[in-house]
Write a protein that holds these residues in place. Structure first.
Motif, PDB file in Angstrom:
ATOM      1  N   GLY A 268      36.220  40.345  45.341  1.00  0.00           N
ATOM      2  CA  GLY A 268      36.497  39.449  46.458  1.00  0.00           C
ATOM      3  C   GLY A 268      37.200  38.163  46.092  1.00  0.00           C
ATOM      4  O   GLY A 268      37.349  37.272  46.935  1.00  0.00           O
ATOM      5  N   PHE A 269      37.673  38.042  44.846  1.00  0.00           N
ATOM      6  CA  PHE A 269      38.390  36.835  44.461  1.00  0.00           C
ATOM      7  C   PHE A 269      39.877  36.908  44.809  1.00  0.00           C
ATOM      8  O   PHE A 269      40.580  35.910  44.742  1.00  0.00           O
ATOM      9  CB  PHE A 269      38.217  36.567  42.962  1.00  0.00           C
ATOM     10  N   GLY A 270      40.342  38.089  45.164  1.00  0.00           N
ATOM     11  CA  GLY A 270      41.714  38.231  45.617  1.00  0.00           C
ATOM     12  C   GLY A 270      42.718  38.351  44.500  1.00  0.00           C
ATOM     13  O   GLY A 270      43.415  39.358  44.388  1.00  0.00           O
ATOM     14  N   THR A 271      42.820  37.335  43.662  1.00  0.00           N
ATOM     15  CA  THR A 271      43.791  37.343  42.576  1.00  0.00           C
ATOM     16  C   THR A 271      43.095  37.189  41.234  1.00  0.00           C
ATOM     17  O   THR A 271      41.996  36.619  41.145  1.00  0.00           O
ATOM     18  CB  THR A 271      44.810  36.204  42.728  1.00  0.00           C
ATOM     19  N   ALA A 272      43.760  37.678  40.196  1.00  0.00           N
ATOM     20  CA  ALA A 272      43.213  37.553  38.848  1.00  0.00           C
ATOM     21  C   ALA A 272      43.094  36.085  38.449  1.00  0.00           C
ATOM     22  O   ALA A 272      42.149  35.691  37.763  1.00  0.00           O
ATOM     23  CB  ALA A 272      44.102  38.302  37.853  1.00  0.00           C
ATOM     24  N   GLN A 273      44.040  35.258  38.891  1.00  0.00           N
ATOM     25  CA  GLN A 273      43.992  33.843  38.548  1.00  0.00           C
ATOM     26  C   GLN A 273      42.764  33.165  39.149  1.00  0.00           C
ATOM     27  O   GLN A 273      42.073  32.373  38.480  1.00  0.00           O
ATOM     28  CB  GLN A 273      45.266  33.141  39.055  1.00  0.00           C
ATOM     29  N   SER A 274      42.478  33.478  40.404  1.00  0.00           N
ATOM     30  CA  SER A 274      41.287  32.910  41.048  1.00  0.00           C
ATOM     31  C   SER A 274      40.024  33.356  40.325  1.00  0.00           C
ATOM     32  O   SER A 274      39.113  32.556  40.082  1.00  0.00           O
ATOM     33  CB  SER A 274      41.237  33.340  42.517  1.00  0.00           C
ATOM     34  N   MET A 275      39.966  34.642  39.966  1.00  0.00           N
ATOM     35  CA  MET A 275      38.798  35.147  39.250  1.00  0.00           C
ATOM     36  C   MET A 275      38.647  34.464  37.902  1.00  0.00           C
ATOM     37  O   MET A 275      37.548  34.105  37.499  1.00  0.00           O
ATOM     38  CB  MET A 275      38.920  36.663  39.056  1.00  0.00           C
ATOM     39  N   ARG A 276      39.756  34.287  37.172  1.00  0.00           N
ATOM     40  CA  ARG A 276      39.696  33.620  35.871  1.00  0.00           C
ATOM     41  C   ARG A 276      39.118  32.214  36.007  1.00  0.00           C
ATOM     42  O   ARG A 276      38.297  31.783  35.197  1.00  0.00           O
ATOM     43  CB  ARG A 276      41.085  33.554  35.245  1.00  0.00           C
ATOM     44  N   GLN A 277      39.560  31.503  37.024  1.00  0.00           N
ATOM     45  CA  GLN A 277      39.096  30.133  37.219  1.00  0.00           C
ATOM     46  C   GLN A 277      37.597  30.096  37.489  1.00  0.00           C
ATOM     47  O   GLN A 277      36.876  29.261  36.926  1.00  0.00           O
ATOM     48  CB  GLN A 277      39.861  29.478  38.370  1.00  0.00           C
ATOM     49  N   HIS A 278      37.113  31.000  38.330  1.00  0.00           N
ATOM     50  CA  HIS A 278      35.683  31.015  38.654  1.00  0.00           C
ATOM     51  C   HIS A 278      34.848  31.472  37.470  1.00  0.00           C
ATOM     52  O   HIS A 278      33.760  30.945  37.219  1.00  0.00           O
ATOM     53  CB  HIS A 278      35.429  31.910  39.868  1.00  0.00           C
ATOM     54  N   LEU A 279      35.330  32.479  36.736  1.00  0.00           N
ATOM     55  CA  LEU A 279      34.581  32.964  35.580  1.00  0.00           C
ATOM     56  C   LEU A 279      34.548  31.897  34.484  1.00  0.00           C
ATOM     57  O   LEU A 279      33.518  31.699  33.829  1.00  0.00           O
ATOM     58  CB  LEU A 279      35.205  34.254  35.045  1.00  0.00           C
TER      59      LEU A 279
END
Length: 311
Positions: A268-279
């Motif tokens: 549900g983060f949409g993009t890999a960049q968004s996921m990287r930032q949250h992780l």
């Protein structure tokens, strides 16, 4: 703690209970004694030392001072050993000077006293546990379970920790920053709960979920839903959703061959960049580094960790 095991069924930890005195019975306040077969010498072999809760700490609790016996036992701990405390066990770590200039927590009812006795400790009375790298502290005894699961998750990944939680029949993950005291942990039966919306969201983490969607599931206004959600879950709906999505990412990185882009979409983060930032914000690692560390089967590699508990 459900005996964490690797994919081959081998134990990941060797747990040893020890006393600061020679082996023998240790009295409890629950009408039974624990027969401890190891003395303080076991502390010298431990990779992790966990200090449990105690209500008979004597001068440690009264004046913030270690007894000679306790000081001699703690002196056996090797430099670099990971230290953890459950509830009032934090007084032992504080009296030994381990927490000077560091954040820590304990049961909310003891937090003010801890701060008064140890002004150099940065006491946070509002969280379930604090992970400060090599030293971890938890709030009450139940929060100690959350802390232990957190250490398993940190050592061996979410898949192993979730299996331990399932065997132990406890929630698989409560974030350390969650409030100790939630005003309404059990919803008033005369008022609507937000639990249905949370269950609905967990089945749709891969979809965009708006606050108004969650509120609509419970037929509440956004304002009422947000207030009641925080009362019941201890965090805001947005924080909760991010936590659940990060946990979903961890599970997928460990247990599937999905690409980083696919994991981001499925969580549900949409993009890999968004996921990287949250992780990165939650765990301090990239998706690739996390997968490399906790890949399914990677748990076979680490050597067992000795966990010695001292009263």
């Amino acid at each position: 703690m459900g005996e964490p095991k690797d994919s081959r069924g081998r134990h990941l930890y060797e747990v040893i209970t020890c006393s600061i005195r020679p082996p023998g019975p240790v009295e409890t306040d629950a009408d039974f004694a624990i027969h401890v077969t190891h003395g303080p010498e076991a502390l010298a072999t431990a990779d992790t030392v966990i200090v449990p809760a105690s209500y008979e700490l004597g001068p440690v609790f009264e004046r913030g001072e270690l007894t000679d016996e306790l000081a001699a036992a703690l002196a056996r701990i090797r430099p670099g050993t990971r230290l953890a405390s459950i509830c009032t066990g934090v007084y032992v770590l504080a009296a030994a000077g381990y927490l000077d200039g560091r954040p820590a927590t304990t049961h909310w009812a003891d937090a003010e006293r801890l701060q008064r006795l140890f002004p150099r400790v940065e006491v946070d009375p509002d969280v379930l546990f604090v992970d400060d790298g090599s030293i971890l502290t938890s709030a009450g005894v139940a929060a100690g379970i959350d802390l232990c699961l957190h250490m398993v998750r940190r050592d061996h990944g979410a898949v192993v920790a979730n299996e331990v939680a399932r065997r132990t029949v406890v929630p698989p993950h409560r974030d350390g920053g969650q409030a100790q005291y939630i005003r309404r942990p059990v919803p008033d039966p005369q008022q609507a709960s937000t639990s249905g919306a949370r269950a609905w969201a967990l089945n749709r983490l891969h979809e965009p979920i708006q606050l108004r969607d969650l509120a609509a599931r419970e037929s509440m206004s956004v304002r009422t839903f947000t207030r009641r959600f925080r009362e019941e879950a201890g965090v805001s709906p947005g924080q909760w959703l991010t936590q659940q999505r990060v946990e979903r990412v961890r599970h997928l990185l460990e247990s599937t061959e999905l690409s980083v882009d696919q994991v981001a979409r499925d969580a549900g983060f949409g993009t890999a960049q968004s996921m990287r930032q949250h992780l990165q914000a939650a765990l301090g690692v990239t998706p690739t580094a996390y997968r490399r560390t906790f890949r399914a089967g990677a748990a076979d590699c680490p050597q067992p960790v000795d966990n010695s508990a001292a009263p």
